[in-house]
Design a protein around this motif. Sequence first.
Motif, PDB file in Angstrom:
ATOM      1  N   ILE A 113       0.846  -1.191   0.000  1.00 18.10           N
ATOM      2  CA  ILE A 113       0.000   0.000   0.000  1.00 18.10           C
ATOM      3  C   ILE A 113       0.885   1.247   0.000  1.00 18.10           C
ATOM      4  N   SER A 114       0.651   2.117  -0.963  1.00 17.21           N
ATOM      5  CA  SER A 114       1.453   3.335  -1.064  1.00 17.21           C
ATOM      6  C   SER A 114       1.013   4.319   0.017  1.00 17.21           C
ATOM      7  N   GLN A 115       1.920   5.179   0.411  1.00 15.81           N
ATOM      8  CA  GLN A 115       1.604   6.155   1.457  1.00 15.81           C
ATOM      9  C   GLN A 115       2.147   7.513   1.047  1.00 15.81           C
ATOM     10  N   ARG A 116       1.354   8.564   1.334  1.00 16.53           N
ATOM     11  CA  ARG A 116       1.802   9.893   0.922  1.00 16.53           C
ATOM     12  C   ARG A 116       2.044  10.789   2.130  1.00 16.53           C
ATOM     13  N   ALA A 117       2.847  11.822   1.890  1.00 16.72           N
ATOM     14  CA  ALA A 117       3.146  12.785   2.946  1.00 16.72           C
ATOM     15  C   ALA A 117       1.924  13.662   3.177  1.00 16.72           C
ATOM     16  N   PHE A 118       1.763  14.135   4.402  1.00 17.28           N
ATOM     17  CA  PHE A 118       0.633  14.989   4.721  1.00 17.28           C
ATOM     18  C   PHE A 118       1.027  15.914   5.859  1.00 17.28           C
ATOM     19  N   GLY A 119       0.243  16.966   6.033  1.00 21.92           N
ATOM     20  CA  GLY A 119       0.585  17.996   7.011  1.00 21.92           C
ATOM     21  C   GLY A 119       0.832  17.445   8.402  1.00 21.92           C
ATOM     22  N   ALA A 120       1.976  17.785   8.979  1.00 19.52           N
ATOM     23  CA  ALA A 120       2.334  17.500  10.363  1.00 19.52           C
ATOM     24  C   ALA A 120       2.506  16.011  10.673  1.00 19.52           C
ATOM     25  N   HIS A 121       2.521  15.175   9.656  1.00 20.36           N
ATOM     26  CA  HIS A 121       2.897  13.773   9.869  1.00 20.36           C
ATOM     27  C   HIS A 121       4.397  13.654   9.617  1.00 20.36           C
ATOM     28  N   SER A 122       5.119  13.037  10.544  1.00 19.06           N
ATOM     29  CA  SER A 122       6.575  12.984  10.432  1.00 19.06           C
ATOM     30  C   SER A 122       7.049  12.130   9.265  1.00 19.06           C
ATOM     31  N   PHE A 123       6.214  11.185   8.864  1.00 20.26           N
ATOM     32  CA  PHE A 123       6.613  10.307   7.771  1.00 20.26           C
ATOM     33  C   PHE A 123       5.515  10.235   6.731  1.00 20.26           C
ATOM     34  N   ARG A 124       5.874   9.669   5.569  1.00 21.72           N
ATOM     35  CA  ARG A 124       4.831   9.427   4.563  1.00 21.72           C
ATOM     36  C   ARG A 124       3.916   8.335   5.120  1.00 21.72           C
ATOM     37  N   ARG A 125       2.668   8.700   5.338  1.00 24.03           N
ATOM     38  CA  ARG A 125       1.854   7.842   6.193  1.00 24.03           C
ATOM     39  C   ARG A 125       0.446   7.584   5.647  1.00 24.03           C
ATOM     40  N   LEU A 126      -0.001   8.361   4.657  1.00 26.15           N
ATOM     41  CA  LEU A 126      -1.407   8.240   4.277  1.00 26.15           C
ATOM     42  C   LEU A 126      -1.650   7.223   3.172  1.00 26.15           C
ATOM     43  N   ALA A 127      -2.290   6.114   3.545  1.00 28.59           N
ATOM     44  CA  ALA A 127      -2.767   5.177   2.538  1.00 28.59           C
ATOM     45  C   ALA A 127      -3.844   5.905   1.756  1.00 28.59           C
ATOM     46  N   HIS A 128      -3.800   5.794   0.436  1.00 28.67           N
ATOM     47  CA  HIS A 128      -4.701   6.631  -0.363  1.00 28.67           C
ATOM     48  C   HIS A 128      -5.061   5.958  -1.674  1.00 28.67           C
ATOM     49  N   VAL A 129      -6.111   6.492  -2.286  1.00 29.19           N
ATOM     50  CA  VAL A 129      -6.473   6.119  -3.647  1.00 29.19           C
ATOM     51  C   VAL A 129      -6.664   7.437  -4.381  1.00 29.19           C
TER      52      VAL A 129
END
Lengths: 242, 589, 249
Positions: free
Chosen positions: B118-134
Amino acid sequence: MAEMRTLHVFRGDQSGGEEVAYEVPVESGMVVLDAVHQIQATQAPDLAVRWNCKAARCGSCSAEVNGHPRLMCKTRLDAIEGEIHVRPMKAFPVIRDLVTDVSWNYEKAKQIEPFAPKEPAPFTMYQRDVERSQQFRKCIECFLCQDVCHVLREHSAKEQYFGPRFMIKIAELEMHPMDGADRVPFTSHQAGVGMCNITKCCQEVCPEHIHLTDDAIIPLKERVADREWDPIRALFRKPAVR
Amino acid sequence: MTDGMIERLRYDVVILGAGGAGLRAAIEAARPGVKVAVLSKSLLGKAHTVMAEGGMAVSFGNLDPQDCWQTHFYDTMRGGKFLNHYRMAEIFAKEAPDRVVELEQWGAVFDRTPEGRISQRAFGAHSFRRLAHVGDRTGLELIRTLQYKGIHSGMDIYQEVTATHLFQDGAGRPTGVFAYHRQSGTFCVFEAKAVVIATGGWGRMYKVTSNSWESTGEGAALAMRAGAEMKDMEMVQFHPTGMVWPPGARGLLVTEGVRGEGGILLNSEGERFMLRYDPEKKDLSSRDVVARSIYKEVQAGRGSPHGGAFLDITHRGADFIKRKLPNMYDQYLSLADIDITKQPFEVAPTIHYTMGGISVDPETGATSLEGLFAAGESACGLHGANRLGGNSLTDLLVFGRRVGIGACDYAASRQEWTAPSASQVAEAEAAALAPLDRAEGENPYQLHKDLQELMGEHAAIARNRELAEAGLAKLEALKLRSKRLASPGSRMYNPGWHAVFEVEAMVLLAEAILQGALWREESRGAHWRLDFPDADDQGFGQANSICRLDGDEVKLSTRPVPQMPAELAALFSSGQLPVRQGTDQGGHS
Amino acid sequence: MAQPAGVLAPAPGRKKWEWPWWVSPVGTVSALGLFSIYSVWETLTHSSGQYHNYLSPFFSPDVRSIGIQFLPAIWVVWAPLLFRATCYYYRKAYYRSFFADPLTCARPERPGRSYTGETRLPFVLNNLHRFFFYVTVVVMAFLWYDAVRAFIFPSGFGIGVGSLLMLLNVILLSIYTFSCHAFRHLVGGSLDCFSCARGPILRYSLWKTVSKWNQDHATWAWLSMFSVWGTDLYIRLLISGVLHDVRLF
């Protein structure tokens, strides 16, 4: 003085009705749904309309604008010349004004065998393998494809055919790399893919630009043909993995 | 059993709301032998959840192997300015990976990494690329997955049914809800042992909002009227980037994913102003910071033509933008005639999320009223003073499941049925019918508009004592008017009638927001007081505001923020980001 | 710094000009009708399509070389014609234009007529599309051979208008044939998981390429139909002496 436009909106229910003209002041970039809200707030508080997000995400505000099945939130007034007529979707029974009874769709949805994973998640799946399912999962269930489909709209063949929305639902599951169920016989018989004569109106109206006919319905017809019309392939086919 | 013509249905668990939290709760609660009803104000799958775009935060570490639940917990608490309930954030960060994998098991198809995870993207105030997304339609993916799982899970889903009243027994425990079918206008009593509120937020009490029609807070208002405690109501999130132009599209969300994928904010002088406000996280700072920064730029005369900032992602190239942010591309092209692959576009803060809500127990989602449960945006505790992007969808899954278990267990523990009495039902019916019978009265649409103007002026991004006090004074008049709402027409699909219940709910919740805004004399997260611009960590920062309805008045009290146990507190005292240790490559999926 | 261009106000709505709805069905009926009549005439009234080194696509492969003299075109044209008749694009075109099912989207048809889609004879036979594809691929090989021969004159290599027409024709026919939905299914569409197949990258890129061509299948269908028509007509006019081939090289 703001520019005024006239909207002719269907008012009525199952027993009948007629279009009523409303004058609406126009704002820049206004969409048909804005105009309908304006009418609701100032002239006809009981004007029935379904809507949720006003951002073309939820697929609630489906109607027919000048005869074209459209999302009202995505149809700009300045893109329409002349009179504006707003009517409910024709393929479904009207409840009131612009609201139709779309429950048939939810009944069909229940009849499709759900996702049946071959192994427990997390899956190893590659982007190239999920692209097709992802396209079909963009569907916002606005049912405009069902509305425009002549099989449902003109021939009322709701017993024989599930309609384009559920063809892409089946295609999404059938093309999922981790799905282990076989819905091809179902597609051919209960869901009635043969009723579709691939005239592509569904593909033309889809607000999500999903290639329903080319990427889902025709590939499903080919899968059905593999089973039912192709003795050569049937001979070489591996038994289904369950 | 009927009272006159009113149908009565009996369920162990009745869930109000069919968004992410409601559906996830129902899937969990619908065990064999447990009857579960889900009441949805709109059609199934249309809930506000579909509008979530960027993704769901989960510490898989598929791209950044150092990520772990401790980091996610750390980011969530820091983002929430420590007003969060630590235990909720802990459960959340720990259980998120399992919940997202479960979604994949049920058919969700996330974007993939080259390794097939599952790919993960960077997002505001998250220290790592963390957002599973479509792409930029993650909310749709979530709700569609739960919807199709749900219809095969043995629950009964009632579409276009709205609850207007919560019935209680002598001890205050819920015994059911009074509801009407929008399509026919007929009434129905749902008798229940446990009731779950999963009705989302109330962002529609503001004019400029990214919220869908449904976010009018009736569920929260039901709980409040029944006596449940509301917490941190002053905490209302402004998403920094909403559409500004054209007027019809004002407030529409521009996903944080634009910045997550490399978009930068510019002022009218072409300056990348976030470098000044947050040199470290820059454009991906937390939402409260970015929203305030845009607001300050506009105040300083460096705003865009329609009072916002410019967002520029053209440097990523047309192909990338169309693939990763297809809805944003389409939204600007079709509504504003702007091609975001070729030019920067205007954005401004928009009301996005209500961190405050029904106070709940972290383990079970139980409210202060026995038998009443809440989850999702209508509940409060996880996000503190500011929600991080991507934490909301995961919230729905983690606490949706927990509240499902909680309600189900509670219902199982109750042997006796207590049915709402005939007089209770008659009273609820009379109240529901009153607006239709009033010949002369207030137009609910007008009152809604007036409330939006009040809140936009008195409880907006920049607050102070005078504004809040004046707002409360003005609200008194609106409260009076809200008792005389009238809606001509029949009961059949009458939006004017439906609007009455929504406006009544919003007027009630608005009072709690204004009271909280007046009480909290500090700036913390989304709550920014011009007269108290600094955080007061030792004073207000140690307290949650609690609102209760007392007769017709909202009464505010306070309660200390729960203290973290030592091992969690230690994560913050070392001065270093907690990360996954050793050579373990991590990655659940 | 100047403000980014174009963000001040949106341009007035893009008003797309549309053809009146009847243009498409009338055009389709005329073109397909005329082509069918022409095909019948060409097939039934001629015994050869050969003009020196040019061979009309109606007559290729040339069955006279194996001794069949009776209406040589008829032994050949059935394959590409049935390939087209069962083609997913042409099906759309004739269902809409000849059968008004539907004439155009969201317009009232004549309700109450019985409609069975592709579930009954004769249209259920459209499922045999793939077999006509297989045969057409064989025919395509002959057409490429003919196209090469069209550049070899008794005097050696040369280029005439006819050679160019034949080359263009076979290119368009190839794109049309290999952008076919049945071929798309064959190369990869039938797979649920490209990565699980043998030669995953090859299967995927083949499928991707065919998919890309397939998006314009309708365009290729029309262009190749007109190129066949034009090529045949040109050669027919050469045979009858109305035209003289122009040598360019």
